[in-house]
Design an enzyme around this catalytic site. Structure first.
Site, PDB file in Angstrom:
ATOM      1  N   ALA A  25       0.716   2.656   7.535  1.00  0.00           N
ATOM      2  CA  ALA A  25       1.002   4.011   7.984  1.00  0.00           C
ATOM      3  C   ALA A  25      -0.288   4.797   8.226  1.00  0.00           C
ATOM      4  CB  ALA A  25       1.873   4.737   6.967  1.00  0.00           C
ATOM      5  N   ASN A  57       0.826  -1.196   0.000  1.00  0.00           N
ATOM      6  CA  ASN A  57       0.000   0.000   0.000  1.00  0.00           C
ATOM      7  C   ASN A  57       0.868   1.258   0.000  1.00  0.00           C
ATOM      8  OD1 ASN A  57      -1.824   2.037   0.432  1.00  0.00           O
ATOM      9  ND2 ASN A  57      -2.969   0.969   2.011  1.00  0.00           N
ATOM     10  N   ASP A  58       1.517   1.521   1.108  1.00  0.00           N
ATOM     11  CA  ASP A  58       2.269   2.778   1.227  1.00  0.00           C
ATOM     12  C   ASP A  58       3.393   2.889   0.200  1.00  0.00           C
ATOM     13  OD1 ASP A  58       0.650   3.473   3.388  1.00  0.00           O
ATOM     14  OD2 ASP A  58       1.917   2.373   4.788  1.00  0.00           O
ATOM     15  N   VAL A  59       3.978   1.754  -0.194  1.00  0.00           N
ATOM     16  CA  VAL A  59       5.119   1.815  -1.104  1.00  0.00           C
ATOM     17  C   VAL A  59       4.697   2.119  -2.538  1.00  0.00           C
ATOM     18  CG1 VAL A  59       6.558   0.318   0.298  1.00  0.00           C
ATOM     19  CG2 VAL A  59       5.146  -0.679  -1.501  1.00  0.00           C
ATOM     20  N   VAL A  60       3.374   2.146  -2.815  1.00  0.00           N
ATOM     21  CA  VAL A  60       2.915   2.538  -4.151  1.00  0.00           C
ATOM     22  C   VAL A  60       2.036   3.794  -4.060  1.00  0.00           C
ATOM     23  CG1 VAL A  60       3.045   0.264  -5.221  1.00  0.00           C
ATOM     24  CG2 VAL A  60       0.970   0.917  -4.011  1.00  0.00           C
TER      25      VAL A  60
END
Lengths: 475, 104
Positions: A442, A401-404
């Site tokens: 996050a 999620n957060d890494v994209v």
């Protein structure tokens, strides 16, 4: 064997151990030699333990190691327990395992300081306590206790048993505590005689400080914190080295202290954050604000189904899989590899886009996919993966999620702003495997999910992949 | 001031050792790829388990009538062993994954 040769063998074995630690760390930084490096360091450690038991003598009385039965008993229980726990632990739980063992090392260092000070208190000392010997005991207990308590909190957070919490003015409280602890340390050294009670207070305060130090830091930052506590334990071990004039402990401890610090900084760099930023924990604080505002502007998303997704992938030229923690939790790495092989057999070029901090630890995804026998050359690091996205037909975001999250690029108010991401939205189609629309770790809303070229495939990652496989078989 | 200089002169070798070890630690791992961050951290974690030697020394010279020292010493050796053994085994398990794919 005479005394000289015993001491000679002991000291030589410490030289050998120190060299194996250096070599081990060096080899651990290269994928080809890493495993051997670990074994070499382990050999050095075993050797040092053995020679210490056989040949160590008390520098004052010249006595051999006593209480051998107790020592061997503790060694045996520890070996069996440690090996057993680390064999049965799941790959997803590795990070907290490292934290747990790190805490054990910290506790050991603290206990050593404790016992040595107790000895002083029993036998009394001549002259002042203001000397290097007492200083390393105080520092050993302080650093070791902080490392122990902090590691246990980090362990609890990664296990999901402890939530992020902060007292009001936590940072001020922490700063005051730190000053009080250091002051108390100095006060202990200025006493006429060793005061064991003061020493217990020192240990207690250090433990509380360790808890306060880690408690407010966001769960997503735990890998960095563990790495930092790891270098703390290294320092605490080095204090033991000073205490006993022991070169193996000294070099091993300082080496880990400095390498651990650099590693911590490297990890922060991979997330484009500063260490101070992590420790002060602005992440957790502002994340709450961020999610509150952006969730209102959520908009609509498009749900897709396994059959459409399977067709889309089967007729694509290039598919990129971006795995995240969801893949790890669902234990879907084997299924994922199977799906990838089926696509490859149909002539689709399948690659994995690996974000350095995807999952709960840097390198987590590499370890996981390697477990499923995914070939090394299919794992593309984020920097190299991004330029390939323009030619990619379908990106499968599996449990990441957060890494994209494009907010890292263009939303300065986002807590992850500035973090390098895998730019999934550049591809022609994006399919997001997710259990629900809940925000990621996050706690930030992800605009990517609402893009017109994004389809959401809800469900457990493993189930979804299995459905895709059966769809492919029927094609 | 004299005290300081005396301390420095007495411990000169140690001070050199510390400085060189710090630089060595930095140098040794500065080129590590991101994929190895976790195993390297785990390996370093096992290496600071060298504190076990201190635990053995303290236990080995503890007076067996001193119950507190005996209990704490026993715990110290036990926890230190957990650090060493657990640390190396966990690291090996992580790296085992890398090795499998090298063969293929």
């Amino acid at each position: 064997m005479n005394l000289l040769s015993q001491i000679g063998i002991l000291e030589l074995s410490y030289v050998v151990a120190s060299v194996t630690f250096i070599l081990g760390l060096k080899m651990l930084s290269n994928p080809k030699t890493a495993r051997k490096g670990n074994l070499i360091a382990a050999f050095g450690m075993g050797l040092a333990i053995l020679t210490t038991i056989l040949f160590h003598r008390d520098p004052d009385t010249g006595e051999h190691i006593k209480n051998i039965g107790w020592i061997i008993g503790a060694l045996l229980i520890g070996t069996v327990g440690g090996a057993w726990v680390s064999r049965i632990v799941k790959m997803t739980a590795m990070p907290q395992m490292v934290s747990f063992f790190n805490g054990m090392g910290g506790a050991t260092a603290a206990l050593i300081g404790m016992i040595e000070f107790n000895k002083l208190a029993l036998h009394g000392v001549e002259g002042s306590l203001l000397n290097g010997h007492v200083l390393v005991m105080v520092l050993g207990v302080f650093i070791g206790s902080v490392s122990f308590a902090g590691s246990m909190i980090a362990y609890g957070k990664l296990e999901g048993k402890i939530k992020d919490k902060a007292l009001p003015f936590q940072h001020t409280i922490n700063l005051i505590m730190l000053v009080v602890i250091l002051g108390l340390g100095a006060f202990i050294m200025l006493q006429d005689a060793p005061d064991m009670n003061l020493f217990f207070v020192l240990m207690g305060l250090s433990l509380v400080y360790g808890v306060f130090f880690v408690l407010p830091i966001g769960g997503a930052d735990m890998p960095v914190v563990i790495s930092l506590l790891n270098s703390f334990t290294g320092l605490a071990a080095a204090m033991g080295g000073f205490l006993y004039n022991n070169m193996a402990m000294l070099t091993g401890g300082i080496l880990v202290g400095s390498a651990g610090t650099i590693l911590t900084i490297l990890m922060c760099k991979a997330m484009n954050r500063s260490l101070l930023n992590v420790v002060i924990g602005s992440f957790g604080g502002s994340a709450k604000g961020g999610s509150g505002t952006s969730s209102e502007s959520g908009g609509t998303y498009r749900e897709t189904n396994p059959s459409d997704t399977a067709i889309m992938c089967a007729y694509a030229n290039q598919v990129m899989i971006v795995p995240g923690y969801g893949l790890a939790v669902a234990q879907a790495q084997h299924t994922c590899h199977e799906f990838e092989k089926m696509l490859s057999n149909r002539g689709v070029n399948v690659i994995y886009g690996i974000h350095p901090v995807a999952g709960r630890m840097p390198g987590h995804m590499n370890v996981l996919l390697a477990e499923a026998d995914v070939p090394y050359d299919k794992l593309i690091e984020a920097d190299d993966a991004n330029p390939m996205l323009a030619n990619t037909d379908v990106v499968l975001v599996i449990g990441a999620n957060d890494v994209v999250n494009p907010a890292a690029k263009d939303d300065p108010s986002s807590p992850i702003f500035g973090m390098p991401i895998i730019d999934a939205e550049k591809a022609k189609q994006v399919i997001v495997f997710k259990r629900s629309m809940r925000p990621g770790y996050a706690g930030i809303e992800n605009r990517l999910f609402f893009n017109s070229n994004t389809g959401m495939l809800f469900g457990d990652a493993k189930d979804s992949l299995e459905k895709l496989i059966s769809e492919l078989k029927n094609m | 001031m004299d005290n300081f200089f005396q301390f420095f002169i007495d411990n000169r070798d140690f001070i050199y050792l510390i400085i060189l070890s710090i630089f060595l630690g930095i140098e040794v791992i500065s080129n590590v790829p991101a994929i190895l961050h976790t195993p390297l951290m785990s390996g370093a974690n096992a290496i600071h388990g060298v504190v076990i030697i201190g635990a053995i020394i303290v236990m080995g010279h503890a007076d067996s009538n001193n119950t507190l020292a005996m209990i704490l010493g026993f715990i110290a050796v036990l926890l230190g062993t957990l650090n060493v053994v657990g640390g190396f085994v966990v690291t090996d398990r992580m790296l085992e994954m890398f090795k499998k794919k090298d063969k293929k």
